[in-house]
Design a protein around this motif. Structure first.
Motif, PDB file in Angstrom:
ATOM      1  N   TYR A  47     -16.965 -75.372 -38.712  1.00 40.08           N
ATOM      2  CA  TYR A  47     -17.670 -76.228 -39.236  1.00 40.08           C
ATOM      3  C   TYR A  47     -17.552 -76.373 -40.837  1.00 40.08           C
ATOM      4  O   TYR A  47     -17.378 -75.120 -41.466  1.00 40.08           O
ATOM      5  N   VAL A  48     -17.471 -77.525 -41.476  1.00 42.57           N
ATOM      6  CA  VAL A  48     -17.186 -77.678 -42.978  1.00 42.57           C
ATOM      7  C   VAL A  48     -18.075 -78.562 -43.471  1.00 42.57           C
ATOM      8  O   VAL A  48     -18.201 -79.808 -42.699  1.00 42.57           O
ATOM      9  N   ASN A  49     -18.845 -78.575 -44.592  1.00 41.52           N
ATOM     10  CA  ASN A  49     -19.648 -79.508 -45.449  1.00 41.52           C
ATOM     11  C   ASN A  49     -19.116 -79.252 -46.826  1.00 41.52           C
ATOM     12  O   ASN A  49     -19.335 -78.528 -47.638  1.00 41.52           O
ATOM     13  N   ASP A  50     -18.363 -80.304 -47.348  1.00 41.57           N
ATOM     14  CA  ASP A  50     -17.654 -80.228 -48.564  1.00 41.57           C
ATOM     15  C   ASP A  50     -18.395 -81.045 -49.515  1.00 41.57           C
ATOM     16  O   ASP A  50     -17.788 -81.518 -50.631  1.00 41.57           O
ATOM     17  N   GLY A  51     -19.705 -81.687 -48.901  1.00 43.57           N
ATOM     18  CA  GLY A  51     -20.296 -82.480 -49.869  1.00 43.57           C
ATOM     19  C   GLY A  51     -20.486 -84.000 -49.429  1.00 43.57           C
ATOM     20  O   GLY A  51     -21.085 -84.703 -49.974  1.00 43.57           O
ATOM     21  N   GLY A  52     -19.611 -84.314 -48.322  1.00 43.67           N
ATOM     22  CA  GLY A  52     -19.339 -85.771 -48.032  1.00 43.67           C
ATOM     23  C   GLY A  52     -20.186 -85.806 -46.602  1.00 43.67           C
ATOM     24  O   GLY A  52     -21.521 -85.537 -46.865  1.00 43.67           O
ATOM     25  N   LEU A  53     -19.501 -85.753 -45.618  1.00 47.62           N
ATOM     26  CA  LEU A  53     -20.134 -85.564 -44.413  1.00 47.62           C
ATOM     27  C   LEU A  53     -19.579 -84.186 -43.891  1.00 47.62           C
ATOM     28  O   LEU A  53     -18.815 -83.789 -43.797  1.00 47.62           O
ATOM     29  N   PRO A  54     -20.763 -83.701 -42.881  1.00 46.58           N
ATOM     30  CA  PRO A  54     -20.426 -82.430 -42.292  1.00 46.58           C
ATOM     31  C   PRO A  54     -19.349 -82.647 -41.074  1.00 46.58           C
ATOM     32  O   PRO A  54     -19.631 -83.677 -40.413  1.00 46.58           O
ATOM     33  N   THR A  55     -18.519 -81.983 -40.828  1.00 48.74           N
ATOM     34  CA  THR A  55     -17.396 -82.221 -39.950  1.00 48.74           C
ATOM     35  C   THR A  55     -17.345 -80.815 -39.151  1.00 48.74           C
ATOM     36  O   THR A  55     -17.554 -79.796 -39.632  1.00 48.74           O
ATOM     37  N   TRP A  56     -16.815 -80.871 -37.884  1.00 46.93           N
ATOM     38  CA  TRP A  56     -16.394 -79.830 -37.064  1.00 46.93           C
ATOM     39  C   TRP A  56     -15.055 -79.919 -36.262  1.00 46.93           C
ATOM     40  O   TRP A  56     -14.794 -81.128 -35.719  1.00 46.93           O
ATOM     41  N   ASP A  57     -14.366 -79.059 -35.922  1.00 48.21           N
ATOM     42  CA  ASP A  57     -13.349 -78.880 -35.129  1.00 48.21           C
ATOM     43  C   ASP A  57     -13.694 -78.093 -33.843  1.00 48.21           C
ATOM     44  O   ASP A  57     -14.384 -77.021 -34.101  1.00 48.21           O
ATOM     45  N   THR A  58     -13.437 -78.738 -32.736  1.00 52.34           N
ATOM     46  CA  THR A  58     -13.795 -78.126 -31.420  1.00 52.34           C
ATOM     47  C   THR A  58     -12.423 -78.112 -30.431  1.00 52.34           C
ATOM     48  O   THR A  58     -11.771 -79.251 -30.634  1.00 52.34           O
ATOM     49  N   ASP A  59     -12.392 -77.157 -29.598  1.00 54.08           N
ATOM     50  CA  ASP A  59     -11.450 -77.178 -28.566  1.00 54.08           C
ATOM     51  C   ASP A  59     -11.775 -77.949 -27.266  1.00 54.08           C
ATOM     52  O   ASP A  59     -11.083 -78.404 -26.686  1.00 54.08           O
ATOM     53  N   LEU A  60     -12.928 -78.607 -27.344  1.00 52.62           N
ATOM     54  CA  LEU A  60     -13.587 -79.439 -26.322  1.00 52.62           C
ATOM     55  C   LEU A  60     -13.084 -80.953 -26.597  1.00 52.62           C
ATOM     56  O   LEU A  60     -13.052 -81.420 -27.709  1.00 52.62           O
ATOM     57  N   ASP A  61     -12.476 -81.663 -25.566  1.00 54.32           N
ATOM     58  CA  ASP A  61     -12.328 -83.138 -25.615  1.00 54.32           C
ATOM     59  C   ASP A  61     -13.638 -83.646 -25.161  1.00 54.32           C
ATOM     60  O   ASP A  61     -13.855 -84.045 -24.111  1.00 54.32           O
ATOM     61  N   LEU A  62     -14.138 -84.229 -26.280  1.00 52.51           N
ATOM     62  CA  LEU A  62     -15.425 -85.134 -26.056  1.00 52.51           C
ATOM     63  C   LEU A  62     -15.152 -86.181 -25.484  1.00 52.51           C
ATOM     64  O   LEU A  62     -16.229 -86.847 -25.191  1.00 52.51           O
ATOM     65  N   ASN A  63     -14.284 -86.866 -25.434  1.00 48.92           N
ATOM     66  CA  ASN A  63     -13.831 -88.063 -24.813  1.00 48.92           C
ATOM     67  C   ASN A  63     -13.323 -88.052 -23.134  1.00 48.92           C
ATOM     68  O   ASN A  63     -12.792 -88.965 -22.856  1.00 48.92           O
ATOM     69  N   ASP A  64     -13.370 -86.733 -22.787  1.00 53.27           N
ATOM     70  CA  ASP A  64     -13.026 -86.631 -21.343  1.00 53.27           C
ATOM     71  C   ASP A  64     -14.275 -86.700 -20.557  1.00 53.27           C
ATOM     72  O   ASP A  64     -14.799 -85.753 -20.621  1.00 53.27           O
ATOM     73  N   PRO A  65     -14.431 -87.694 -19.589  1.00 49.10           N
ATOM     74  CA  PRO A  65     -15.643 -87.735 -18.626  1.00 49.10           C
ATOM     75  C   PRO A  65     -15.523 -86.495 -17.778  1.00 49.10           C
ATOM     76  O   PRO A  65     -16.468 -86.166 -17.185  1.00 49.10           O
ATOM     77  N   ALA A  66     -14.170 -85.760 -17.639  1.00 51.44           N
ATOM     78  CA  ALA A  66     -14.344 -84.496 -16.620  1.00 51.44           C
ATOM     79  C   ALA A  66     -14.572 -83.180 -17.251  1.00 51.44           C
ATOM     80  O   ALA A  66     -14.133 -82.217 -16.734  1.00 51.44           O
ATOM     81  N   LEU A  67     -14.843 -83.499 -18.724  1.00 50.68           N
ATOM     82  CA  LEU A  67     -15.115 -82.261 -19.293  1.00 50.68           C
ATOM     83  C   LEU A  67     -15.745 -80.973 -18.771  1.00 50.68           C
ATOM     84  O   LEU A  67     -15.737 -79.845 -18.855  1.00 50.68           O
TER      85      LEU A  67
END
Length: 981
Positions: free
Chosen positions: A490-510
């Protein structure tokens, strides 16, 4: 009958009026005394009887033969100069052509006007001089307006009027009365916005105007058509005219954004903060104030390391107690207090909105002048909107979510406690798919007539009636499914918080699951109705006269929420278990999944559960189920005249309005497990004096002064019953307060203008408003018998407790409800305006600019409570327009800027200091056209660009690097053609 007022008598009357007004507290505020509608139409010839009347005019402006935007400015300047009080007007450049595409946008060109925008950037409603939007009274042709629509972010919860229902092409003039007239409808403590719709005798003869446009928004990436056709006709005798207009918009919604629903911090238990729990207290489930000194605590760190692949991969031992030492070792460099105060979004979520914004509207107006002494008219307006919004967002869960929550590692915070960097394990996301569908309708009818009596037309009677109805229904089902647990950076550099994840959130079979998920069926219905009648009798001419009037108005509003979520959820989980869920999900266009809505709704029988939804305590937009009916009787007397002071003309207006209001409020209550509707009543009356004077101290200089008392009725939502007992002894209850008194504002304005020639002038106004009647959540102790609840509806335990305290007529109840504060809010400020043609530089060149500065000062015993309940007010506002035009071409650049503002009171998310702040925002718009006068209908090619620089709307959770929400409405380009014949 003719009223002759001697100059000496007028002077004496003026002195008496000034002395009388001096007895009004804090002297009071101004007035808009010009005949705002009848005298300043574009161009609106009056019947012969009216044409014989003298016109109240200061020294004539330099007359120029211009068209287009400069013509609009010239009419506005002339109207301001001829007024007695403080008014500002905006005129259509021609029939069906307002300077802006949105009525609310046009109003921002007036000093002291603060615009509220929906999340798609569209102007909705306006506030005047430091008071919220609900303190503005809006009328169309003199009749009150009320709308049932609520906007994308459901901001209309009080008495606001959403102006985006009304096509600008139907209106010829907007007038803002910042100071009152006794004959104007009461209810706008800040001011009155009077919208004048087009009528056939505004431009006698036969005319047709058409306008076709195509707009493109760079977020929706779709082209949307819109068009308006208006036709008018008057007969050769000048006795009858008809005007009809049709407008249609097929708009597309496209909004990109980010939401948090507030920020939160960890709620540590005894073990996690390293304190010994008192005997008999569970150290894991209890979270004492000593461990959470800064309040909040909506983020619960797990008691023990959860057993899932994410925590194991992070090197943690499932089942290990998460105590103070483990938290400190996982987050080196932080103290336990810093961990406890660490701020992160409750539900950080990228959000995407797309859908339709369709609107169809119809205008008709008929005028009949059977003789020089009579004029009749009827105006009809209809508008309906169909709006859809496929709202998709994916949430990082930072709030309390079941038995577990985020476990921080290597967390870093800044000096304000905002998390700037962290690794979170045991993290989870959920999809929230919510396809709004909303339908809104509005209609109004406004018949009236004017009669002149006597050969010299010195007696005039105006009569008018009105009726309107607005209806809205919104359905907003929700489908919420969860991901497996994971670990994120998780990173918040003052703009919008962002995050990196190993999950493919665009995969219906996740591996999406219903565990912790839900579905909702939540509907809202609103019905708002108005009706009224008024009569105005004038003795004298249009300059020197006495006016008497009476008025009756009725306003009703009913809000109902409907919720069938439990029944639908039970059916959904039985129909679509986890192992079948993936087949209903689809890859989405925004990097995370969406739902096959049509199939999902069909297979789960959504329509049946929607239609069978029972009434609930309130809709999910924040309103309360219930209704209000207000009946108001008003009467007034008004004196207008002129006199000379130092051989210079002084115009004045003095008046008194009396109003009495009866209210009936109704809403659901649940007592003893039985739900029923309860009715409460209230009433009040007020005297509202007003005085204005304008003195032509030089050929080109006008000085003005005004004092008045104005009012706004209380928020209906604060008065609804909704009675609930909070204990079994019947000692404490929550209830709306039908006895709230109106907001009253005592006002004083002083200012003036220097008219520089053509459409130019420089003006300054100083204003002061002292507002009483603000409300806050307090406690009233009243006898049980005054609650309006039958004693027999209580539980046996509550009945026994009340009998032990003396019975229903003696026993008192502590009722938490909104109460009027013992104090006042002083609003002081100044307005500057400069309209300047620059024809000496280049023919057709000029600019318009204005600036408003506002300061708030709460006073009285409840000043601290007032300070925490006054928000949404920008302390500084300015806008500017540079324009150039000739007979064929025109171009305008307009910039509107709003200062940072306090959006809410403190204690957000239980954190005492936390408030929401709206960031400062500016918007640049472009308007250009080119006319082909030699072609049929003199077609004009138009180009408009809204939000030219693509500015976003952002608010923050107290700190500038803790975004609360951000919406990017995109840039909209409109290309069109307009003509008339």
């Amino acid at each position: 009958m003719q009223i002759k007022i001697a100059r000496t008598a007028l002077a004496r009357g003026l002195k008496l009026a000034l002395l009388g007004m001096a007895g009004v507290p804090a002297f009071v505020q101004a007035q808009a005394a010009a005949e705002a509608q009848a005298q300043t139409q574009v161009p609106a010839p009056a019947p012969a009887a009216q044409e014989q009347q003298p016109v109240a005019t200061a020294t004539e402006l330099d007359r120029i033969n211009v068209v287009g935007y400069r013509r609009s400015l010239q009419f506005s300047t002339e109207t301001k100069r001829e007024s007695t009080g403080f008014t500002d007007s905006i005129f259509a450049e021609d029939l069906g052509k307002f300077p802006d595409l949105n009525i609310a946008e046009s109003l921002t060109r007036i000093p002291g006007i603060q615009l509220s925008r929906d999340v798609n950037g569209e102007g909705l409603n306006v506030g005047i001089r430091g008071l919220p939007n609900s303190f503005t009274k809006t009328v169309i042709n003199g009749a009150q307006v009320a709308t049932a629509s609520i906007g994308l972010d459901a901001t209309n919860q009080n008495r606001e009027v959403d102006l985006n229902l009304f096509p600008t092409e139907f209106f010829t003039q907007l007038t803002v009365h910042k100071t009152p007239l006794a004959r104007l409808p009461e209810g706008g403590a800040a001011g009155v916005v009077d919208m004048r719709s087009a009528r056939p005798f505004d431009n006698p003869g036969s005319h047709v105007t058409y306008q076709l446009q195509a707009d493109y928004n760079d977020n929706s990436e779709k082209i949307s058509p819109r068009g308006t056709v208006t036709g008018s006709w008057t007969n050769e005798e000048g006795t009858f005219g008809a005007l009809v207009g049709v407008s249609s918009v097929r708009g597309k919604l496209g909004v990109e954004g980010f939401e948090t629903i507030g920020w939160t911090n960890p709620g540590l238990n005894y073990v996690q903060c390293g304190l010994a729990a008192p005997e008999g207290v569970d150290p894991f489930t209890n979270r004492p104030a000593e461990c959470n000194r800064g309040g909040g605590g909506g983020w619960l760190i797990p008691d023990r390391v959860p057993n899932n692949p994410a925590t194991i991969a992070a090197g943690l031992t499932p089942g290990q107690v998460i105590d103070r030492d483990l938290l400190l070792s996982l987050n080196p460099g932080l103290t336990i207090d810093q961990i406890s105060e660490a701020l992160m979004p409750r539900l950080g979520r990228p959000v995407h909105m797309s859908g339709d914004r369709d609107r169809d509207a119809f205008l008709a107006s008929f005028e009949w002048l059977p003789s020089e002494d009579m004029r009749f008219y009827v105006d009809l307006l209809y508008s309906e909107a169909h709006r859809t919004n496929e709202r998709l967002d994916v949430n990082l869960v930072g709030r309390v979510f079941g038995p577990t929550g985020l476990l921080p590692m290597d967390m870093q915070v800044d000096a304000n406690g905002v998390v700037t960097d962290a690794t979170f394990t045991n993290a989870q996301f959920f999809l929230e798919a919510r396809p709004y569908i909303e339908d809104v309708k509005y209609w109004s009818i406004n018949p009236g007539g004017t009669f002149w009596f006597g050969g010299d037309d010195q007696v005039k009677l105006d009569v008018q009636a009105n009726a309107s109805r607005s209806w809205m229904f919104r359905e907003s089902p929700t489908i919420l499914v969860n991901t497996p647990f994971t670990t994120i950076d998780y990173v918040n550099d003052g703009g919008l918080p962002t995050w990196d994840t190993d999950l493919d959130l665009n995969d219906p079979a996740l591996g999406w699951t219903w565990a912790g998920g839900r579905v909702n069926v939540q509907n809202e219905k609103r019905v708002v109705e108005t009706s009224g009648a008024r009569a105005d009798l004038q003795f004298g001419d249009e300059v020197n006269n006495v006016r008497f009037g009476v008025a009756y108005d009725r306003f009703t509003r009913r809000i109902q929420g409907f919720d069938n979520s439990p029944a639908w959820q039970e059916h959904v989980l039985a129909t679509i278990p986890d192992d079948a869920l993936a087949s209903y999900l689809r890859p989405g266009p925004h990097g995370f999944i969406t739902v096959d809505f049509d199939r999902f709704m069909r297979d789960t029988d959504y329509a049946r559960y929607r239609d069978e939804a029972p009434e609930s305590a309130g809709p999910n937009t924040g309103g309360s189920t219930g209704g209000i009916s207000e009946k108001t009787l008003g009467a007034y007397i008004e004196l207008n005249g002129t006199t000379d002071i130092l051989d210079r003309q002084l115009r004045f207006n003095a008046g008194m309005r009396y109003v009495t209001t009866d209210q009936e409020l109704s809403g659901p209550v649940t007592i003893g497990g039985v739900r029923q509707w309860q009715n409460l009543t209230g009433d009040y009356d007020e005297w509202l004096p007003s005085f204005s004077a304008a003195w032509d101290v030089a050929d080109s200089v006008v000085l003005r002064m005004s004092g008045s008392r104005t009012m706004t009725r209380p928020n209906p939502s604060s008065m609804l019953p909704n009675t609930t007992f909070t204990d079994q002894s019947g000692l404490n209850a929550n209830q709306g307060n039908p006895n709230l008194t109106p907001y009253l504002s005592t006002n004083f304005d002083i200012g003036g203008e220097w008219y520089t020639g053509e459409e130019g002038f420089v003006g300054v106004t100083l204003f002061n408003k002292r507002v009483t009647g603000y409300t806050y959540q307090g406690i009233n102790t009243i006898p049980f018998s005054q609650l309006g609840i039958p004693f027999e509806d209580l539980t046996e335990g509550q009945q026994g407790a009340i009998m032990s305290r003396g019975g229903p007529n003696v026993a008192t109840v502590n009722v938490q409800q909104q109460v009027n504060a013992d104090g006042s809010l002083d609003i002081r400020g100044y307005e500057l305006i400069w309209v300047q043609p620059l024809t000496f530089v280049l023919d057709g060149l000029g600019f318009m600019a204005n600036y408003t500065d506002i300061k708030l000062d709460p006073k009285g015993q409840d000043a601290d409570r007032l300070a925490g309940n006054v928000f949404g007010i920008a302390p500084k506002l300015w806008n500017a327009t540079a324009y150039w035009e000739n007979d064929r071409a025109s171009i305008r650049l307009s910039y509107t800027w709003t200062d940072e503002l306090v959006a809410t009171g403190p204690n957000q998310q239980g954190i005492p200091y936390a408030q929401l702040f709206g960031e400062e925002r500016g918007q640049l718009d472009l308007s250009a056209s080119y006319t082909f006068p030699d072609l049929w209908s003199s077609p004009q090619i138009t180009l408009n660009v809204i939000n030219l620089t693509g500015e976003e709307r952002r608010s923050n959770f107290h700190w500038p690097n803790a975004v609360n929400d951000l919406y990017d409405p995109g840039r909209t380009v409109l290309l069109g053609v307009r003509g008339s014949f």
